[in-house]
Design an enzyme around this catalytic site. Sequence first.
Site, PDB file in Angstrom:
ATOM      1  N   HIS A  37       9.252  11.326  29.488  1.00 43.15           N
ATOM      2  CA  HIS A  37       8.523  12.161  28.766  1.00 43.15           C
ATOM      3  C   HIS A  37       7.070  12.139  29.363  1.00 43.15           C
ATOM      4  O   HIS A  37       6.236  12.133  28.271  1.00 43.15           O
ATOM      5  CB  HIS A  37       8.591  11.994  27.212  1.00 43.15           C
ATOM      6  CG  HIS A  37      10.026  12.246  26.671  1.00 43.15           C
ATOM      7  ND1 HIS A  37      10.753  13.144  27.427  1.00 43.15           N
ATOM      8  CD2 HIS A  37      10.669  11.987  25.611  1.00 43.15           C
ATOM      9  CE1 HIS A  37      12.031  13.395  26.624  1.00 43.15           C
ATOM     10  NE2 HIS A  37      11.825  12.473  25.380  1.00 43.15           N
ATOM     11  N   HIS A  93      10.094  19.271  21.915  1.00 41.99           N
ATOM     12  CA  HIS A  93      10.919  18.192  21.513  1.00 41.99           C
ATOM     13  C   HIS A  93      10.948  18.266  19.915  1.00 41.99           C
ATOM     14  O   HIS A  93      11.039  17.385  19.120  1.00 41.99           O
ATOM     15  CB  HIS A  93      10.209  16.811  21.868  1.00 41.99           C
ATOM     16  CG  HIS A  93      11.170  15.662  22.118  1.00 41.99           C
ATOM     17  ND1 HIS A  93      12.065  15.445  20.855  1.00 41.99           N
ATOM     18  CD2 HIS A  93      11.367  14.968  23.243  1.00 41.99           C
ATOM     19  CE1 HIS A  93      12.610  14.322  21.224  1.00 41.99           C
ATOM     20  NE2 HIS A  93      12.546  14.110  22.750  1.00 41.99           N
ATOM     21  N   GLU A 130      16.698  20.098  23.618  1.00 45.12           N
ATOM     22  CA  GLU A 130      15.520  20.014  24.579  1.00 45.12           C
ATOM     23  C   GLU A 130      16.034  20.926  25.779  1.00 45.12           C
ATOM     24  O   GLU A 130      16.611  20.250  26.508  1.00 45.12           O
ATOM     25  CB  GLU A 130      15.135  18.699  24.786  1.00 45.12           C
ATOM     26  CG  GLU A 130      14.461  17.827  23.912  1.00 45.12           C
ATOM     27  CD  GLU A 130      14.751  16.599  24.164  1.00 45.12           C
ATOM     28  OE1 GLU A 130      14.050  15.972  24.952  1.00 45.12           O
ATOM     29  OE2 GLU A 130      15.639  15.582  23.515  1.00 45.12           O
TER      30      GLU A 130
HETATM   31  C1  GLA Z   1      14.905  12.291  24.315  1.00 46.60           C
HETATM   32  C2  GLA Z   1      15.659  11.277  25.062  1.00 46.60           C
HETATM   33  C3  GLA Z   1      16.109  10.002  24.039  1.00 46.60           C
HETATM   34  C4  GLA Z   1      14.983   9.780  23.422  1.00 46.60           C
HETATM   35  C5  GLA Z   1      14.268  10.830  22.824  1.00 46.60           C
HETATM   36  C6  GLA Z   1      12.746  10.224  22.172  1.00 46.60           C
HETATM   37  O1  GLA Z   1      15.514  13.046  23.504  1.00 46.60           O
HETATM   38  O2  GLA Z   1      16.755  11.767  25.863  1.00 46.60           O
HETATM   39  O3  GLA Z   1      16.733   9.211  24.795  1.00 46.60           O
HETATM   40  O4  GLA Z   1      14.063   8.896  24.391  1.00 46.60           O
HETATM   41  O5  GLA Z   1      13.781  11.955  23.739  1.00 46.60           O
HETATM   42  O6  GLA Z   1      12.999   9.244  21.307  1.00 46.60           O
END
Ligand code: GLA
Length: 369
Positions: A129, A204, A334
């Site tokens: 991220h 997100h 997402e």
């Molecule tokens: C995304 C990732 C997850 C986790 C979340 C944040 O969805 O795929 O594995 O890292 O973000 O916690």
Amino acid sequence: MKTSTVLLAVLVLFAGCKPGKNSETSLATLQWGQADGLPVHQFTLANKQGMVVKISDFGATITQIWVPDKKGLLENVVLGFDSLSGYQGEHPYFGALVGRYGNRIAKGMFTLNDTVYTLAVNNGVNHLHGGLKGFNKHVFSVDTAYAAADSVVLALSYLSADREEGYPGNLKVQVQYVLTENNEIKISYKAETDKPTVLNLTNHSYFNLTSGKEDILGHQLVLLADSITPTDSTLIPTGILAPVSGTPFDFTTPHAIGERISQVPGGYDINYKLRNTTGTFVKAAEVYEPKSGRVLEAFTTEPGVQFYSGNFLDGTLTGFNGVVYKQHFGFCLETQHFPDSPNQPAFPSVVLKPGETYRQLTVYKFSIR
Ligand code: GLA
């Protein structure tokens, strides 16, 4: 005054202000604090239907989404915090604009035009991220903010410097949020770079259509996707596409999120390949919560969607309205390019070159059934 006149007056009064409805769209701005020496705001966008969306220029974060249930009760259906400090602290990207790269890049490394780029390793052995200070922790500039006759528009931008978090190129990113009269949030992304780079932006938001009264395991999900990109133990795609048919990952027909989750070690956290790879705008998902009657639909130009069932929420964060965010108290859809695409030549490309304009659109639409 005659009784009939009084009755008429009362009827006229109520016809003019149906509960939850507004006569006009509106946009209000609240000073919300400071970050990096810059003022931070929270914007409140409201449509005539009574839907309210709150967005901060800190991380271009969607902080609240208020939508009616089947009885007309307006409640917030995303996880988040009351105050800016919650977003400045450690949290799992609630509502944030994630960038430069949504999801993981293996070992925090990729090669582009024979140059090896090294990124922060901030998730086990991988990059996640956008790194240590991703877009979710930066203050965006406000480009446009207005309430039009039938929509409310907020456009935010951020200039990410060459080599910020290790990524090449000065990158100008703009996100435009539009709240419509159809109870949609339209999220359009646009970006340009001055050097070849990789880019994969996503939102997100963690949704909970019960407004935090229960976990999300009873929500019924449809994902319009026939295959997933299976991962290794560090959540990096192995490179193959696996059909979902006959597995607990098959949501091509409605299933409660919790129905088969015990068969998925750790819970759902996986990228689905949508039924488009060419940037066409398609429906990705539909979620129905039977008790409230609320429905969320997601549409996108992206080739994939990460379905994440809030597996790492562990009750250590208390959010909006004092709700303790326990495991599976929110789910994410997402919309994105596939994880680790910079290292996976068979996946749709995430390379952005100078002279090109990155554009993606995702729409979250709310209704009741
Ligand atoms: C995304 C990732 C997850 C986790 C979340 C944040 O969805 O795929 O594995 O890292 O973000 O916690």
